[in-house]
Design a protein around this motif. Structure first.
Motif, PDB file in Angstrom:
ATOM      1  N   LYS A 164       0.829  -1.208   0.000  1.00 23.75           N
ATOM      2  CA  LYS A 164       0.000   0.000   0.000  1.00 23.75           C
ATOM      3  C   LYS A 164       0.861   1.254   0.000  1.00 23.75           C
ATOM      4  N   GLY A 165       1.961   1.212   0.763  1.00 22.40           N
ATOM      5  CA  GLY A 165       2.861   2.354   0.808  1.00 22.40           C
ATOM      6  C   GLY A 165       3.498   2.628  -0.543  1.00 22.40           C
ATOM      7  N   ARG A 167       2.278   1.855  -3.485  1.00 23.51           N
ATOM      8  CA  ARG A 167       1.265   2.360  -4.410  1.00 23.51           C
ATOM      9  C   ARG A 167       0.935   3.821  -4.129  1.00 23.51           C
ATOM     10  N   ARG A 168       0.868   4.178  -2.849  1.00 24.90           N
ATOM     11  CA  ARG A 168       0.617   5.576  -2.503  1.00 24.90           C
ATOM     12  C   ARG A 168       1.743   6.472  -3.028  1.00 24.90           C
ATOM     13  N   LYS A 169       2.978   5.990  -2.882  1.00 25.42           N
ATOM     14  CA  LYS A 169       4.137   6.758  -3.333  1.00 25.42           C
ATOM     15  C   LYS A 169       4.107   6.934  -4.845  1.00 25.42           C
ATOM     16  N   THR A 171       1.471   6.771  -6.841  1.00 21.78           N
ATOM     17  CA  THR A 171       0.338   7.623  -7.194  1.00 21.78           C
ATOM     18  C   THR A 171       0.679   9.093  -6.975  1.00 21.78           C
ATOM     19  N   LYS A 172       1.314   9.393  -5.861  1.00 20.62           N
ATOM     20  CA  LYS A 172       1.690  10.768  -5.554  1.00 20.62           C
ATOM     21  C   LYS A 172       2.638  11.334  -6.611  1.00 20.62           C
TER      22      LYS A 172
END
Length: 214
Positions: A164-165, A167-169, A171-172
């Motif tokens: 999840k981390g 993917r968040r990175k 996406t950002k």
């Protein structure tokens, strides 16, 4: 993984046990990536993470089930996973074989009520039942399986958090670049390039060159 798929000779070299150090070095370059689990080789681990194909049919994108170390598409998930309450005891009691939440296409609404009730890998069920039939000490076997279950579920939770981390990175980074080029509402682009947002690989300039809308 990409290099191993380029030709047979290179694949033979990279998939050999003597090349484990190459795969290990590549894994260590990904910050925070969980260690390779004991039941997988470095090559198998890399394939699990970075090859999105279903391990059942090889034709569709597979959902990653961390606790059982498998990737299955919706159809193969239904075929290869077993609903925990439908299993025999002692497996049905839980806490013996690692469980997952079923991931299927939204259209399979009839499974929605039982998605999070606990699903287990069918092959692991058969393997354990065979061991129970042949062992001379079933109590000790089950005790060992319960300890392994706790280790696997703890490991899976760490992997899910890392995934999840990542993917968040990604996406950002992608959204920041899109907005820099004037795309203030990138939702449509996000859908069109879904794989770019769902991957766990570190985002690269080469990926950006392929996806940047012109």
């Amino acid at each position: 993984m990409s290099l191993a798929c380029t030709c047979k000779s290179l694949r033979y070299v990279l998939m050999d046990k003597s090349a484990l150090f190459v795969w290990r070095a590549a894994r260590l370059r990904v910050k925070g990536m969980p260690d390779c689990p004991a039941d997988l080789s470095e090559q198998q681990y890399a394939r699990l993470l970075f090859n999105n194909n279903c391990q059942g049919c090889e034709n569709r994108v597979g959902n990653l089930y961390w606790s059982i170390h498998r990737r299955y598409c919706s159809m193969c998930s239904i075929k290869r996973l077993r609903f925990l309450p439908s299993c025999e005891n002692p497996i049905r009691e839980g806490g013996i074989l690692p469980t997952v939440s079923l991931v299927v296409d939204p259209g399979m609404y009839y499974l929605s009520w039982q998605r999070n009730w606990g699903w287990i890998d069918g092959d692991q069920v058969e393997e354990l039942m065979e061991k129970l039939r042949t062992t001379s000490d079933a109590a000790q076997l089950l005790d060992d399986m319960r300890k392994q279950y706790r280790r696997l579920m703890e490991y899976a939770n760490k992997c899910i958090a890392w995934e999840k981390g990542m993917r968040r990175k990604r996406t950002k980074i992608i959204l920041k670049r899109l907005r820099h080029f004037g795309f203030e509402e990138p939702d449509g682009i996000k859908v069109f390039y879904e794989s770019a947002f769902t991957s766990v690989k570190p985002f690269t300039d080469a990926e950006w060159a392929r996806m940047y809308p012109r």
